[in-house]
Design an enzyme around this catalytic site. Structure first.
Site, mmCIF file in Angstrom:
data_model
loop_
_atom_site.group_PDB
_atom_site.id
_atom_site.type_symbol
_atom_site.label_atom_id
_atom_site.label_comp_id
_atom_site.label_asym_id
_atom_site.label_seq_id
_atom_site.Cartn_x
_atom_site.Cartn_y
_atom_site.Cartn_z
ATOM 1 N N ASP A 178 0.853 -1.165 0.000
ATOM 2 C CA ASP A 178 0.000 0.000 0.000
ATOM 3 C C ASP A 178 0.904 1.234 0.000
ATOM 4 O OD1 ASP A 178 -2.307 1.497 0.143
ATOM 5 O OD2 ASP A 178 -2.441 1.396 2.321
ATOM 6 N N ASP B 29 -3.880 -1.965 5.438
ATOM 7 C CA ASP B 29 -4.348 -1.492 6.737
ATOM 8 C C ASP B 29 -5.874 -1.509 6.850
ATOM 9 O OD1 ASP B 29 -4.947 0.541 5.006
ATOM 10 O OD2 ASP B 29 -3.620 2.019 5.914
ATOM 11 N N ASP C 14 -8.145 -4.416 2.330
ATOM 12 C CA ASP C 14 -6.909 -5.154 2.097
ATOM 13 C C ASP C 14 -6.959 -6.573 2.649
ATOM 14 O OD1 ASP C 14 -5.622 -2.864 0.968
ATOM 15 O OD2 ASP C 14 -5.306 -2.091 2.984
#
Length: 902
Positions: A339, A641, A645
């Protein structure tokens, strides 16, 4: 516009509700702004079920414990325990069963219940919500919501179902758990003509997200498992847990050992029964001894404990490992999908440039710390704020027309309260060290997403001014002139549009500032006051900057043969700009979620390998990308997070959650949690993972020859009709007490200095490769032949069977100890400086001496294990035999070096 499906298929067919106006949506859902009737709501609840995520039953603790007995080598031990019990050898039976139970108990304790991640998602739904039923607002259980219900939302509410918004008043929703966006999303009610990804559906509100500001009314378009949150729940429930490379290899090794033992026992049974005429009881005891000798029963426990030591080492480096096998999988990882926000970047919006009329300025600094110089655009010459009135005016404007504040904690860390954009402007002004002024706030218009600006009326010294900050396109429309170094001039619209486009290509976001001189007669501040007289002052260009340590960590990963890919919910230009700074991709090519959506699986697999940056992605895209990379043979790590995800983290070979800003759902789905949300920690964990795997391989190469030597001793004895060299309990003592003890010495070996400059190991390549098989056979045969020769020397001299077995036991244990030293370094001579630095080896050596003293000299141990006390001479004989073995193995290393390299 495509035709909507019939109302009867409300939740069964995926409908792009965001593409239709509110009247059409209400009509097709057979609803109205006054809400459903109580009777209709009850009918729909009975048809569609409650607004809850589907639950799955987990296995009981007992079943999970018993599952750890499902191993072929454990079957061998259990069969041996049954046979010894039938024959009345209860001590042997108890010891063998104890070993099996301990192994299973260790596995059970280390096991993690994957169902927790699903339970964490269920806890994200609110308990109650407000709905309009029959024209009356009611508070009901969120589980009773049905499609067509009209829900009201206020700031702080957690949204109970997926909604199509009907009314929205300054509504901002925190959607990071679904989209990964770090800032709250401004919502509206109009339809969206084009097909867009979930992050751009700003007329929808999603289950589990939170209202950060404003109020709204929406109609329920999906409940329970049909919501976006429910789809993530489905994806996670459908993902089958992956077996790590080491566990797969250990299974294969276990089956191979089982088949070899079975073949040897069958052959020896026939041979001994027909040619040696051995009594059945003695024959069975010998075969049980062979089975116990050949099974490395201590290996699973040793592997678990070595992995646990790796877990502790990683925890000290801010990486918490939740699933033990992850430690060694890190060493095989070939791709890291990361990310962007907070992992690769600081998650602290920072102004990098100030655009002024004819004189742009670069700004140093990469965080909320108010330190950094102002430089010319080329970055070569410092700019003095005191001698640049235009820059000073801009800084004063953005400092005062601002609702954020800077804070510093007890440790000296800087932060902000308020929005990240306003906070970045506050920090920018602080870097300018503006002179003190008499300042008084007279009036203000707070920021409103509908207007896209905020305004204040201030008295600054002896002057009164209206200050405005907001979106550049809005302020450019309101301004007729611009401030320059020589005064006010007509606005050059084209210049500003060109500059905005140029800096946007660097991934920078823009916030503009304008002002208007006024006098004491200025009435109360309204939007109409800003329709004339505003002077455009400049633009702050800001970004969430890359972490400096992340740049170095990515370079380390590339040197280690690990590709780093960025998968983010952010916009394509921003992602590519950050990628250029970090060294990810070529900075010119990126794929969007929209493009991924329209690719076949084969096209996606090729794209997953070819591209390194993916922008505006959804949870499904992340999951598909991870699967595509795995299908191409990659060992994939995935960071995240948000709830969005979680499916990809669960699918990945190594799921990596953020410990600071990560949701509980993400942490439960992950294999590893970073306590500092820092990509550099991943690189450190990879290094530790490679060290642990190297030491595990050394440990396996250390244990296996001993088992082979024990098995060969028994085979030779049976073929020659000799005394059984070791009893089953003595063999178990060697395998569990001594082998396990010595193995920990290798666990403390430091990483090779080039460990991060070599390619990831081939996860498909078995730990027992050609050279490993040679080493096991070579060393095992050496030990067995040495012990057999010693036995042959002792037998004619009238020693008792117990004495000979005790000497052989001591010889095999001593040989194990020196061979452990051989295994420290597979390339060069083992007696190096590193041996002195490895305190673990000296600790386990001391423990081994104490254990051997106990089994040889304590009377109750003599009774339990069939040993007798030895004179000092028979401590020196095994030591001499072991020293010769040590030298032979050290000579073998340079002779086989070319083979190992190939």
């Amino acid at each position: 516009m495509s035709r909507l499906p019939p109302a009867s298929s409300r939740q069964k067919t995926a409908v792009a509700w965001y593409r239709y106006d509110t009247a059409t949506v209400l009509k097709r859902l057979t609803s109205a702004q006054a809400g459903l009737s109580v009777e209709e709501a009850q009918k729909r609840l009975a048809e569609d079920g409650p607004n809850q995520l589907p639950q799955r039953e987990g296995k009981s603790a007992l079943m999970r414990f018993l599952a750890h007995f499902n191993d072929v080598l454990i079957y061998v031990l259990l069969a041996a325990a049954v046979l010894t019990g039938i024959m009345g050898h209860w001590v042997d039976t108890a010891v063998i069963l104890g070993v099996a139970v301990i192994n299973s108990l260790i596995g059970f304790v280390q096991e993690n219940n994957a169902e927790k991640s699903l339970k964490s998602i269920e806890n994200m739904l609110p308990a109650q919500t407000q709905v309009m039923r029959g024209g009356q607002i009611q508070t009901i259980e969120a589980s009773e919501l049905v499609v067509g219900d009209i829900v009201t939302l206020r700031a702080g509410d957690r949204i109970p179902a997926d909604l199509r918004l009907i009314e929205a008043h300054n509504l901002r929703v925190e959607e990071a758990i679904l989209t990964g966006e770090s800032t709250a999303v401004t919502k509206q009610t109009g339809e969206i003509a084009a097909e867009v990804m979930i992050g751009d559906r700003d007329n929808l509100a999603f289950s589990g997200t939170t209202v950060s500001a404003g109020s709204a009314t929406g109609v329920v378009i999906a409940t329970g498992g049909d919501t976006e949150l429910g789809k993530i729940n489905h994806m996670m429930a459908d993902i089958q847990p992956l077996r790590t490379p080491l566990l797969v290899q250990m299974d294969k090794l276990g089956h191979a050992i089982f088949l070899i033992i079975l073949a040897m026992m069958a052959a020896l049974f026939v041979f001994s029964l027909l040619l040696r005429d051995m009594p059945m009881g003695e024959l069975l005891l010998s075969l049980i001894g062979l089975a116990v000798a050949s099974v490395p029963e201590g290996l699973p426990a040793i592997i678990s404990i070595i992995l646990s030591l790796g877990v502790q080492a990683m925890a000290r480096k801010r990486a918490i490992i939740r699933k033990l096998p992850t430690v060694e999988t890190l060493g095989a990882m070939t791709v890291v999908c990361s990310d962007k926000t907070g992992t690769l970047t600081m998650n602290e919006m920072t102004v990098k440039a100030v655009l002024l009329a004819g004189n742009n300025v670069r700004v140093e600094g990469n965080s909320y710390r108010p330190e950094g110089r102002f430089l010319s655009e080329e970055g070569q010459h410092p700019v003095d704020v005191a001698s640049s009135p235009l820059l000073a005016r801009f800084l004063r404007n953005v400092d005062l027309c601002n609702e954020s504040t800077m804070i510093q904690d007890a440790q000296g860390h800087w932060g902000i309260t308020g929005g990240p954009t306003a906070g970045a402007l506050k920090v920018l002004a602080a870097k300018g060290h503006l002179p003190e002024e008499q300042i008084r706030l007279i009036d203000k218009i707070p920021f409103d997403s509908a207007w896209k600006y905020m305004a204040t009326h201030h008295q600054i010294g002896g002057e009164q001014q209206i200050l405005v900050t907001g979106a550049p396109d809005v302020l450019l429309k309101l301004c007729g002139s611009q401030m320059t170094a020589t005064g006010s001039e007509p606005l050059d619209q084209q210049h500003w549009e060109d500059e905005i486009a140029r800096f946007a290509r660097e991934g920078l976001r823009m916030v503009a500032s304008a002002f208007k001189p006024v006098d004491d007669s200025q009435p109360a501040l309204t939007h109409q006051c800003l329709e004339s007289g505003l002077i455009f002052c400049g633009i702050a260009a800001m970004m969430d900057p890359p972490r400096p340590e992340a740049v170095a960590a990515i370079a380390d990963c590339h040197r280690a043969g690990i590709r780093v890919k960025m998968i983010t919910g952010d916009h394509q230009e921003t992602a590519m700009a950050i990628g250029r700074m970090l060294g990810i991709g070529d900075g010119r090519n990126a794929l969007t979620g929209y493009q991924l959506e329209h690719m076949t699986d084969s096209e996606l697999a090729d794209a997953a390998i070819r591209y390194d940056i993916f922008a505006r992605t959804s949870p499904q895209h992340k999951l598909r990308l991870v699967k595509a990379l795995q299908d191409k043979g990659e060992v994939v790590g995935m960071t995240g997070d948000g709830v969005n995800d979680a499916p990809a983290l669960k699918q990945a070979d190594v799921g990596i959650a953020m410990g600071i800003k990560g949701t509980e759902v993400t942490k439960e789905a992950a294999d590893m949690v970073l306590t500092d949300d820092n990509f550099a920690t991943i690189a450190n964990a990879v290094k530790e993972g490679r060290r642990v795997y190297d030491n595990l391989k050394k440990t396996i190469l250390f244990i296996m020859p001993t088992n082979l030597a024990q098995g060969l001793l028994i085979v030779i004895a049976m073929l020659m009709g000799n005394l059984l060299p070791l009893t089953p309990v003595q063999i178990l003592w060697m395998n569990m007490a001594t082998s396990a003890t010595l193995s920990f010495g290798l666990a403390f070996e430091k990483a090779d200095k080039n460990v991060m400059r070599r390619k990831p190991r081939d996860a498909k390549r078995h730990v027992m490769d050609g050279y490993a098989i040679w080493r096991v056979g070579f060393v095992g045969s050496l030990i067995a032949v040495s012990a057999f020769m010693l036995e042959a020397w002792l037998q004619p001299r009238g020693y008792s069977a117990e004495f000979i077995r005790t000497v052989l036991l001591q010889t095999l244990v001593t040989a194990q100890w020196v061979y452990m030293l051989n295994c420290r370094d597979t390339e060069s001579f083992s007696l190096s400086r590193g041996l002195l630095q490895n305190r673990g080896i000296w600790l386990v050596s001391g423990v081994l001496v104490l254990l051997q003293l106990a089994i040889i000299y304590l009377p109750f141990m003599n009774t339990l294990f069939g040993t007798v006390p030895l004179p000092l001479t028979f401590w020196l004989v095994p030591l001499a035999v072991a020293a010769v073995l040590f030298l032979i193995v050290e000579i073998e290393k340079p002779l086989t070096r070319k083979w190992r390299k190939s």
